[in-house]
Design an enzyme around this catalytic site. Structure first.
Site, PDB file in Angstrom:
ATOM      1  N   GLY A  20       0.846  -1.192   0.000  1.00 22.36           N
ATOM      2  CA  GLY A  20       0.000   0.000   0.000  1.00 22.36           C
ATOM      3  C   GLY A  20       0.884   1.245   0.000  1.00 22.36           C
ATOM      4  N   LYS A  59       1.004 -10.184  -0.606  1.00 20.25           N
ATOM      5  CA  LYS A  59       0.341 -11.494  -0.704  1.00 20.25           C
ATOM      6  C   LYS A  59      -0.554 -11.630  -1.931  1.00 20.25           C
ATOM      7  CE  LYS A  59      -3.378 -10.569   2.647  1.00 20.25           C
ATOM      8  NZ  LYS A  59      -4.062 -11.058   3.841  1.00 20.25           N
ATOM      9  N   THR A 106      -5.215   0.912   0.273  1.00 25.41           N
ATOM     10  CA  THR A 106      -4.961   2.242  -0.304  1.00 25.41           C
ATOM     11  C   THR A 106      -5.742   2.398  -1.592  1.00 25.41           C
ATOM     12  OG1 THR A 106      -2.701   2.239   0.547  1.00 25.41           O
ATOM     13  CG2 THR A 106      -3.151   3.730  -1.282  1.00 25.41           C
ATOM     14  N   ALA A 166      -9.215   3.639  -1.226  1.00 26.34           N
ATOM     15  CA  ALA A 166      -9.515   4.894  -0.523  1.00 26.34           C
ATOM     16  C   ALA A 166     -10.169   5.872  -1.499  1.00 26.34           C
ATOM     17  CB  ALA A 166      -8.239   5.480   0.058  1.00 26.34           C
ATOM     18  N   GLY A 178     -12.159   9.070  -0.456  1.00 26.61           N
ATOM     19  CA  GLY A 178     -12.285  10.479  -0.076  1.00 26.61           C
ATOM     20  C   GLY A 178     -11.098  11.331  -0.424  1.00 26.61           C
ATOM     21  N   GLU A 185     -14.711  16.967   4.980  1.00 25.41           N
ATOM     22  CA  GLU A 185     -15.315  15.726   5.495  1.00 25.41           C
ATOM     23  C   GLU A 185     -15.565  15.927   6.987  1.00 25.41           C
ATOM     24  OE1 GLU A 185     -13.790  11.918   3.206  1.00 25.41           O
ATOM     25  OE2 GLU A 185     -12.127  13.186   3.712  1.00 25.41           O
ATOM     26  N   HIS A 191     -17.354   3.139   9.454  1.00 24.08           N
ATOM     27  CA  HIS A 191     -17.735   4.211   8.523  1.00 24.08           C
ATOM     28  C   HIS A 191     -19.247   4.280   8.483  1.00 24.08           C
ATOM     29  CE1 HIS A 191     -17.985   6.742   5.015  1.00 24.08           C
ATOM     30  NE2 HIS A 191     -16.682   6.898   5.035  1.00 24.08           N
ATOM     31  N   ARG A 206     -17.244  10.733  12.697  1.00 22.68           N
ATOM     32  CA  ARG A 206     -17.820   9.475  12.199  1.00 22.68           C
ATOM     33  C   ARG A 206     -18.508   8.634  13.253  1.00 22.68           C
ATOM     34  NH1 ARG A 206     -13.275   7.465   7.915  1.00 22.68           N
ATOM     35  NH2 ARG A 206     -13.801   9.126   6.479  1.00 22.68           N
ATOM     36  N   HIS A 247     -14.322  -0.069   9.195  1.00 16.21           N
ATOM     37  CA  HIS A 247     -13.589   0.650   8.145  1.00 16.21           C
ATOM     38  C   HIS A 247     -12.095   0.765   8.421  1.00 16.21           C
ATOM     39  CE1 HIS A 247     -13.085   3.532   4.941  1.00 16.21           C
ATOM     40  NE2 HIS A 247     -12.717   4.499   5.755  1.00 16.21           N
ATOM     41  N   ARG A 251     -10.340   8.501  14.309  1.00 17.00           N
ATOM     42  CA  ARG A 251      -9.508   9.117  13.271  1.00 17.00           C
ATOM     43  C   ARG A 251     -10.268  10.193  12.521  1.00 17.00           C
ATOM     44  NH1 ARG A 251      -8.962   8.081   7.715  1.00 17.00           N
ATOM     45  NH2 ARG A 251     -10.403   6.342   7.914  1.00 17.00           N
ATOM     46  N   LEU A 258      -4.211   8.417   4.859  1.00 16.87           N
ATOM     47  CA  LEU A 258      -3.233   8.431   3.762  1.00 16.87           C
ATOM     48  C   LEU A 258      -2.089   9.369   4.138  1.00 16.87           C
ATOM     49  CD1 LEU A 258      -5.532   8.513   0.560  1.00 16.87           C
ATOM     50  CD2 LEU A 258      -4.276   6.566   1.466  1.00 16.87           C
TER      51      LEU A 258
HETATM   52  C1  SIN Z   1     -14.247   8.184   2.696  1.00  8.48           C
HETATM   53  O1  SIN Z   1     -14.054   8.457   1.515  1.00  8.48           O
HETATM   54  O2  SIN Z   1     -15.296   8.428   3.266  1.00  8.48           O
HETATM   55  C2  SIN Z   1     -13.166   7.481   3.456  1.00  8.48           C
HETATM   56  C3  SIN Z   1     -12.034   8.388   3.709  1.00  8.48           C
HETATM   57  C4  SIN Z   1     -11.332   8.006   4.980  1.00  8.48           C
HETATM   58  O3  SIN Z   1     -11.606   6.950   5.540  1.00  8.48           O
HETATM   59  O4  SIN Z   1     -10.519   8.810   5.456  1.00  8.48           O
END
Ligand code: SIN
Length: 520
Positions: free
Chosen positions: A11, A32, A40, A43, A45, A110, A226, A272, A330, A365, A371
């Site tokens: 990743g 693997k 990754t 992902a 967002g 977000e 999530h 979240r 998530h 988080r 990322l």
């Molecule tokens: C999302 O696109 O909602 C996920 C982004 C994240 O988990 O930071």
């Protein structure tokens, strides 16, 4: 085989470290599946960083700490936010194409962010990053990649790591790979849950093998759920990115009533955990939907092309219809405890990305910080790469013959389904002592059963299931121990946050097969 840096996982964290360390020595990546198959890659967002003049590192720090609910490590959060702009320059240098706006890069928001600071590439940010980095890795003569290779265990000498036992899945052979430094970048654990946004590969392998080697594992009770994944019969729990809400999508119930503002003044952009719990409770009375129709077809197609296309596969046109949603596992905020250079409690063993616990997330988080965390800390870790070249290389040890199953026991599938369902029911969004106690007993039984099955042989699916059981045990044990609610961890029997007794971390360590739980 001998190498300078053995990177397990492909990743963003593993690839970024590999690209930087290759300037100093030989890098071997084992993964693997295929190199592009990682969390990754999924992902959607984006990646959070301060890139506009009216934003500030201080604000990014405050937002991260606020969502972390008192348990984030302030020093590490400061490093994360301060290094954010440099991490973005780093990604741009690999050719990552973020979406642009009139006056620079396009930024979205977000949950938990007090300002738009999330850079993205449509709704496939991870894929864009993974693609650009994979290209750079393939072009780099200092990096060798071995696909279909599974890390079974670490090799230790005097409590230091000298490499790993690697199963070549196609050839059914186990090799000792010796390295001056071994790097775990194996991603998350989401697949231990029945409902998850994670792919099948997210079985917590890195955390499980680090535990077996004696590494310190921290904050495992903090599994982030999530709030919005597709909730349609016959469809997987496909992620419906938080960026939809960032761009104005609203949550409504069966009556078409918007409900989030009743629970949090930030409405659909609350952290979240709050939204996930609210939706979970609303679902007891009926369905919950995300509505983005008011943004118009052309906006939706341009901004969320992948989500639109994916939903069409399940007969859902998000430009015209409400999107039925429910929460799913998530992200794991905890993992292998590290410092800012990725160093773990075992010498010559580093960890980066989701399998690591740098402490930035604390109990929850902030969206799109993961990322960033992967790039920032793997870059800092690589600054020490030259120094690691002084480490000695191990030498070939006598191999114990590995026995493989002639035919895979059918029971493995059944046990995996049972584990994932029970964990979702008993250690999910809302937790209670009794259920978690039952889960611990179930996990003991599963462990014992796997020990019996393992006497007849192994294969990758068996090893993954063993790791899943190990990691599920860590999550359950930590969640059982924390008798309060904080961040992603909600206890129905202890519904309030207890700062007097619980402003501390739970960490787990294994010695001679016994698991020890500590608080600090
Ligand atoms: C999302 O696109 O909602 C996920 C982004 C994240 O988990 O930071």
């Amino acid at each position: 085989m001998k190498t300078d840096f053995l990177v397990v996982g492909s990743g963003i964290a593993g690839l970024n470290f590999a690209l930087k360390a290759a300037k100093y020595g030989k890098v071997t990546i084992v993964t693997k599946k295929e190199i592009m198959e990682s969390n990754t890659n999924l992902a959607q967002g984006g990646i959070a960083a301060v890139t506009r003049k009216d934003d500030s590192v201080q604000l990014h720090i405050e937002d991260t700490l606020n969502v972390g609910s008192g348990l984030s490590n302030k020093r590490m959060v400061k490093i994360l936010a301060e290094q954010g702009p440099e991490a973005i320059r780093n990604l741009l240098s690999f050719g990552v194409a973020f979406d642009k706006a009139k006056n620079g890069l396009h930024l979205t928001t977000e949950g938990g962010h007090s300002m738009a600071r999330v850079l993205h590439s449509g709704d496939s940010t991870g894929k864009e990053i993974e693609h650009a980095m994979t290209e750079s890795v393939r072009e780099n003569p200092g990096i060798e990649v071995f696909e279909d290779c599974f890390a079974i265990n670490l090799i230790l000498v005097n409590k230091g790591c000298i490499g790993a036992k690697i199963l070549d899945i196609k050839k059914r052979k186990v090799h000792d790979v010796f390295a001056r430094t071994t790097i775990l970048a194996t991603g998350g654990i989401g697949y231990i849950y029945q409902n998850t946004t994670n792919p099948e590969i997210a079985t917590g392998d890195g955390i499980a093998i680090a535990l077996r080697a004696g590494a310190r594992i921290e904050d495992m009770e903090f599994v982030q759920f999530h709030p919005t994944t597709l909730n349609k019969a016959g469809a997987p729990h496909f992620l419906i990115s938080e960026a939809l809400r960032g761009e104005g999508a609203i949550l409504v119930n069966d009556m078409g009533t918007r409900f989030m503002l009743e629970y949090d003044k930030m409405g659909e952009l609350a952290p979240r955990d709050i939204i996930a719990r609210t939706i979970f409770n609303e679902l007891k009375h009926g369905s919950v939907y995300l509505d983005i129709r008011h943004k118009g077809r052309s906006f939706i197609l341009e901004r969320f092309p992948m989500i639109h296309k994916e939903c069409l596969k399940y007969d859902l046109d998000i430009t015209k219809e409400l999107i039925p949603v429910s929460p799913a596992a998530h992200y794991i905020c905890g993992g292998i405890k590290t410092n800012e250079y990725g160093e773990t409690s075992i010498s010559n063993l580093l960890a980066f990305g989701e399998c690591a616990c740098t402490g930035v997330h604390g109990a929850n988080r902030l969206a799109s910080n993961s990322l960033l965390e992967s790039v920032v800390f793997s870059s800092l870790g690589a600054q020490k790469a030259e120094q690691y070249l002084k480490n000695k290389l191990g030498t070939l040890q006598k191999q114990k013959e590995t026995v493989f199953f002639d035919i895979e026991p059918q029971e493995l599938n059944y046990l995996k389904t049972e584990l994932r369902k029970a964990l979702w029911d008993y250690v999910g969004i809302i937790r209670k002592e009794k259920q978690m106690g039952l889960m611990l007993n179930k996990l003991e039984r599963l462990k014992a059963r796997l020990a019996v099955i393992g006497k007849n042989g192994i294969n990758t699916r068996f090893l993954e299931l063993k790791n899943m059981v190990t990691v599920a045990y860590l999550v359950t044990k930590a969640a059982y121990t924390r008798t309060e609610s904080r961040g992603t961890h909600y206890r129905q029997d202890y519904p309030t946050t207890d700062n007097k007794n619980w402003l501390k971390h739970i960490y787990l360590e294994q010695t001679n097969d016994a698991l020890h739980t500590h608080c600090c």
